[in-house]
Design a protein around this motif. Sequence first.
Motif, PDB file in Angstrom:
ATOM      1  N   GLU A   1     -32.087 -32.433 -11.631  1.00 55.62           N
ATOM      2  CA  GLU A   1     -31.739 -31.117 -12.166  1.00 55.62           C
ATOM      3  C   GLU A   1     -30.745 -30.467 -11.222  1.00 55.62           C
ATOM      4  O   GLU A   1     -30.745 -30.731 -10.013  1.00 55.62           O
ATOM      5  N   LEU A   2     -29.887 -29.585 -11.777  1.00 58.12           N
ATOM      6  CA  LEU A   2     -28.855 -28.932 -10.992  1.00 58.12           C
ATOM      7  C   LEU A   2     -28.751 -27.449 -11.347  1.00 58.12           C
ATOM      8  O   LEU A   2     -28.885 -27.079 -12.522  1.00 58.12           O
ATOM      9  N   THR A   3     -28.524 -26.629 -10.339  1.00 54.95           N
ATOM     10  CA  THR A   3     -28.158 -25.237 -10.543  1.00 54.95           C
ATOM     11  C   THR A   3     -26.729 -25.071 -10.042  1.00 54.95           C
ATOM     12  O   THR A   3     -26.454 -25.272  -8.850  1.00 54.95           O
ATOM     13  N   LEU A   4     -25.819 -24.719 -10.951  1.00 58.98           N
ATOM     14  CA  LEU A   4     -24.390 -24.699 -10.644  1.00 58.98           C
ATOM     15  C   LEU A   4     -23.830 -23.290 -10.792  1.00 58.98           C
ATOM     16  O   LEU A   4     -24.168 -22.567 -11.740  1.00 58.98           O
ATOM     17  N   LYS A   5     -22.973 -22.928  -9.872  1.00 61.43           N
ATOM     18  CA  LYS A   5     -22.330 -21.619  -9.888  1.00 61.43           C
ATOM     19  C   LYS A   5     -21.216 -21.592 -10.927  1.00 61.43           C
ATOM     20  O   LYS A   5     -20.470 -22.556 -11.084  1.00 61.43           O
ATOM     21  N   LEU A   6     -21.077 -20.470 -11.618  1.00 56.11           N
ATOM     22  CA  LEU A   6     -20.013 -20.248 -12.592  1.00 56.11           C
ATOM     23  C   LEU A   6     -19.188 -19.038 -12.173  1.00 56.11           C
ATOM     24  O   LEU A   6     -19.600 -18.262 -11.301  1.00 56.11           O
ATOM     25  N   VAL A   7     -18.023 -18.871 -12.784  1.00 58.40           N
ATOM     26  CA  VAL A   7     -17.191 -17.687 -12.552  1.00 58.40           C
ATOM     27  C   VAL A   7     -16.771 -17.126 -13.904  1.00 58.40           C
ATOM     28  O   VAL A   7     -16.779 -17.848 -14.913  1.00 58.40           O
TER      29      VAL A   7
ATOM     30  N   LYS B   1     -29.656 -39.892 -20.927  1.00 49.25           N
ATOM     31  CA  LYS B   1     -30.524 -39.153 -21.851  1.00 49.25           C
ATOM     32  C   LYS B   1     -30.933 -37.794 -21.292  1.00 49.25           C
ATOM     33  O   LYS B   1     -31.470 -36.959 -22.033  1.00 49.25           O
ATOM     34  N   MET B   2     -30.697 -37.568 -20.006  1.00 50.83           N
ATOM     35  CA  MET B   2     -31.009 -36.268 -19.400  1.00 50.83           C
ATOM     36  C   MET B   2     -29.785 -35.373 -19.565  1.00 50.83           C
ATOM     37  O   MET B   2     -29.102 -35.009 -18.608  1.00 50.83           O
ATOM     38  N   ASN B   3     -29.513 -35.009 -20.807  1.00 49.93           N
ATOM     39  CA  ASN B   3     -28.230 -34.395 -21.168  1.00 49.93           C
ATOM     40  C   ASN B   3     -28.365 -32.995 -21.746  1.00 49.93           C
ATOM     41  O   ASN B   3     -27.584 -32.586 -22.602  1.00 49.93           O
ATOM     42  N   LYS B   4     -29.333 -32.236 -21.251  1.00 46.65           N
ATOM     43  CA  LYS B   4     -29.565 -30.886 -21.767  1.00 46.65           C
ATOM     44  C   LYS B   4     -29.078 -29.834 -20.785  1.00 46.65           C
ATOM     45  O   LYS B   4     -29.345 -29.909 -19.581  1.00 46.65           O
ATOM     46  N   ILE B   5     -28.344 -28.851 -21.314  1.00 47.20           N
ATOM     47  CA  ILE B   5     -28.055 -27.639 -20.560  1.00 47.20           C
ATOM     48  C   ILE B   5     -29.279 -26.753 -20.724  1.00 47.20           C
ATOM     49  O   ILE B   5     -29.591 -26.297 -21.830  1.00 47.20           O
ATOM     50  N   LEU B   6     -30.008 -26.512 -19.648  1.00 48.04           N
ATOM     51  CA  LEU B   6     -31.341 -25.932 -19.753  1.00 48.04           C
ATOM     52  C   LEU B   6     -31.322 -24.419 -19.938  1.00 48.04           C
ATOM     53  O   LEU B   6     -32.073 -23.884 -20.755  1.00 48.04           O
TER      54      LEU B   6
ATOM     55  N   ALA C   1     -18.266 -27.604 -19.673  1.00 51.99           N
ATOM     56  CA  ALA C   1     -17.103 -26.726 -19.615  1.00 51.99           C
ATOM     57  C   ALA C   1     -16.970 -25.905 -20.897  1.00 51.99           C
ATOM     58  O   ALA C   1     -16.742 -24.686 -20.845  1.00 51.99           O
ATOM     59  N   ALA C   2     -17.114 -26.561 -22.049  1.00 55.16           N
ATOM     60  CA  ALA C   2     -16.981 -25.866 -23.333  1.00 55.16           C
ATOM     61  C   ALA C   2     -18.107 -24.861 -23.534  1.00 55.16           C
ATOM     62  O   ALA C   2     -17.886 -23.740 -24.024  1.00 55.16           O
ATOM     63  N   ASP C   3     -19.324 -25.231 -23.159  1.00 53.68           N
ATOM     64  CA  ASP C   3     -20.470 -24.342 -23.343  1.00 53.68           C
ATOM     65  C   ASP C   3     -20.360 -23.117 -22.442  1.00 53.68           C
ATOM     66  O   ASP C   3     -20.681 -21.997 -22.861  1.00 53.68           O
ATOM     67  N   ALA C   4     -19.900 -23.324 -21.216  1.00 58.22           N
ATOM     68  CA  ALA C   4     -19.726 -22.189 -20.315  1.00 58.22           C
ATOM     69  C   ALA C   4     -18.686 -21.210 -20.857  1.00 58.22           C
ATOM     70  O   ALA C   4     -18.883 -19.987 -20.809  1.00 58.22           O
TER      71      ALA C   4
ATOM     72  N   TYR D   1     -16.808 -23.107 -15.615  1.00 59.52           N
ATOM     73  CA  TYR D   1     -17.242 -24.009 -14.557  1.00 59.52           C
ATOM     74  C   TYR D   1     -15.968 -24.570 -13.944  1.00 59.52           C
ATOM     75  O   TYR D   1     -15.278 -25.395 -14.545  1.00 59.52           O
ATOM     76  N   PRO D   2     -15.579 -24.132 -12.748  1.00 56.68           N
ATOM     77  CA  PRO D   2     -14.246 -24.428 -12.227  1.00 56.68           C
ATOM     78  C   PRO D   2     -13.912 -25.894 -11.948  1.00 56.68           C
ATOM     79  O   PRO D   2     -12.764 -26.292 -12.172  1.00 56.68           O
ATOM     80  N   PRO D   3     -14.836 -26.729 -11.426  1.00 57.03           N
ATOM     81  CA  PRO D   3     -14.426 -28.118 -11.161  1.00 57.03           C
ATOM     82  C   PRO D   3     -13.871 -28.786 -12.418  1.00 57.03           C
ATOM     83  O   PRO D   3     -14.465 -28.696 -13.493  1.00 57.03           O
ATOM     84  N   ASP D   4     -12.731 -29.470 -12.250  1.00 55.01           N
ATOM     85  CA  ASP D   4     -12.019 -29.999 -13.413  1.00 55.01           C
ATOM     86  C   ASP D   4     -11.481 -31.405 -13.153  1.00 55.01           C
ATOM     87  O   ASP D   4     -10.270 -31.639 -13.226  1.00 55.01           O
ATOM     88  N   PRO D   5     -12.360 -32.376 -12.844  1.00 55.82           N
ATOM     89  CA  PRO D   5     -11.892 -33.756 -12.674  1.00 55.82           C
ATOM     90  C   PRO D   5     -11.221 -34.268 -13.937  1.00 55.82           C
ATOM     91  O   PRO D   5     -11.511 -33.806 -15.053  1.00 55.82           O
ATOM     92  N   GLY D   6     -10.335 -35.244 -13.764  1.00 55.62           N
ATOM     93  CA  GLY D   6      -9.551 -35.739 -14.885  1.00 55.62           C
ATOM     94  C   GLY D   6     -10.377 -36.404 -15.964  1.00 55.62           C
ATOM     95  O   GLY D   6     -10.044 -36.320 -17.149  1.00 55.62           O
ATOM     96  N   GLU D   7     -11.472 -37.076 -15.587  1.00 50.57           N
ATOM     97  CA  GLU D   7     -12.311 -37.755 -16.565  1.00 50.57           C
ATOM     98  C   GLU D   7     -13.351 -36.781 -17.100  1.00 50.57           C
ATOM     99  O   GLU D   7     -14.385 -36.533 -16.484  1.00 50.57           O
ATOM    100  N   LYS D   8     -13.055 -36.216 -18.260  1.00 49.66           N
ATOM    101  CA  LYS D   8     -13.911 -35.171 -18.825  1.00 49.66           C
ATOM    102  C   LYS D   8     -15.215 -35.709 -19.414  1.00 49.66           C
ATOM    103  O   LYS D   8     -16.129 -34.941 -19.695  1.00 49.66           O
ATOM    104  N   THR D   9     -15.304 -37.026 -19.624  1.00 53.11           N
ATOM    105  CA  THR D   9     -16.542 -37.597 -20.159  1.00 53.11           C
ATOM    106  C   THR D   9     -17.456 -38.115 -19.061  1.00 53.11           C
ATOM    107  O   THR D   9     -18.428 -38.813 -19.335  1.00 53.11           O
ATOM    108  N   ALA D  10     -17.157 -37.773 -17.809  1.00 54.43           N
ATOM    109  CA  ALA D  10     -18.089 -38.052 -16.715  1.00 54.43           C
ATOM    110  C   ALA D  10     -19.275 -37.099 -16.817  1.00 54.43           C
ATOM    111  O   ALA D  10     -19.190 -36.026 -17.434  1.00 54.43           O
ATOM    112  N   THR D  11     -20.392 -37.462 -16.215  1.00 53.62           N
ATOM    113  CA  THR D  11     -21.543 -36.559 -16.175  1.00 53.62           C
ATOM    114  C   THR D  11     -21.431 -35.636 -14.968  1.00 53.62           C
ATOM    115  O   THR D  11     -20.832 -35.979 -13.951  1.00 53.62           O
ATOM    116  N   VAL D  12     -22.064 -34.465 -15.081  1.00 51.95           N
ATOM    117  CA  VAL D  12     -22.032 -33.544 -13.946  1.00 51.95           C
ATOM    118  C   VAL D  12     -22.823 -34.112 -12.770  1.00 51.95           C
ATOM    119  O   VAL D  12     -22.490 -33.864 -11.604  1.00 51.95           O
TER     120      VAL D  12
END
Length: 474
Positions: free
Chosen positions: A213-219, A99-104, A125-128, A135-146
């Motif tokens: 909560e997470l702060t993640l680097k983007l390119v 339920k903690m599923n918001k991009i802040l 990934a889509a929102d970025a 967001y460069p990390p690209d694990p095969g399971e796209k429905t995993a949580t960050v």
Amino acid sequence: MPEYNKLTPEIAGKLRAIVGERRFFCGDAVKEDYSHDEMPIYGRAMPEALCLVESTEEVSEIMKLCSAERIPVTVRGAGTGLVGGCVPIHGGIVLSTEKMNKILSYDMKNLVVHTQPGVLLCDLAADALAHGLMYPPDPGEKTATVGGNVSTNAGGMRAVKYGVTRDYVLAMTVVLPDGRIMKLGKTVCKTSSGYSLLHLMVGSEGTLGIITELTLKLVPKPLMDVSLILPFADIAAAIASVPSIKLANLDPQSIEFMERDIVDSSAAFTGNAVFPTVVNGKEAGAYILVTLVGDSEAQLTEKMDRLGAVAEQVGAYDVLVVWTDNLKKDVWAARSAFLTVIEAETRLLDEMDVVVPVDRIAEFLVYTHDEAEKQGVYVRSFGHAGDGNLHIYCCSNDLEEAEFKRRVKLLMDACYAKCTEFEGQVSGEHSIGHAKKEYLRESVGDTAYGLMGAIKDVFDPGHILNPGKVCHTV
């Protein structure tokens, strides 16, 4: 070692008061899905209760209560793990971050995103991309949580160019097992400021603290990209090409390998036959899939020409360009479906996620197939040729489960020993959970394994947080 207490009606009432009636489930109200991850061979265990948390403060209050009452807590994201990491093997409470599923928020000047841990990788990934970023990390399971990706330091298909999840975590908020809230890291890319507790938390599989909560680097997202399929006679020839591709100054975004049988299964399963089976009159036995990025069509064309020259030198049957958006989508959908295909076709399944030096991939795969044949186990493999991370699946539709496990253990004992001999690692991205603990100990040695356990003791002296995982035994 601790003796855990059972959930009493009084404690259940306090948990219900923290998260609310609609986000607390107890006993038979807990769905069976919360008892296992995506690799059921590693066991199922029902929790006594489930809490669907929505804030750092709720997590803190739950941990204060469970610490005081000696109730074990297992954190869970989307449950897509493959090593039993989110299985509540000692009962207690499952604390779900779904339920903690918001991009802040986005900080466009510093190229970061601030997010909750329950956001799905595919959504981030889509929102970025919609913000002109990637967001460069690209694990095969796209429905995993960050949050799950950070907890396992997931890698993925773009690691050869961009690195793994750890490289994109700048800061986080963490709740410790006793309920204290701690902020780690800053919105900066460099630090020489003491021990890195931030990076200690990354990859700790929910055993040291709970990320809220997470702060993640983007390119900036690449302006253009193209994928190319290189068919080969067999897997040895395909893997042998990888060093030459990496040395050609192409800066590839991904270099994937796959054997013919999984490609055929994917085509049958998805109806998407995008990998050619016969090329220039020759039967393809394995493939390398390369993605290149650039700022212009001219730049990509020049890179493709260089890759073509390399391919001719290393014995590829051809270089098949995947240029259109629809074809690229089909090719990568076929690649992403490999595990789903294996799961659909297989009754009993186990896996290895080893990583070895790139120049030992082919040798390791040959060794694994030989050992599998000795044990009567069917093996299927694919993975990340650019960084040496191999996904090897042990499959059976005929054996009884006990016999399957016996044979697979003999196979894995041999393969993990060979991995250590090759200076590899037990896991490249799926982590340890409770399934691979013995192999971790054998790989790193008693001293390092003991230090890991000592770190666990410091963060979680009551041993209530995800007990029995990574380096902890109850």
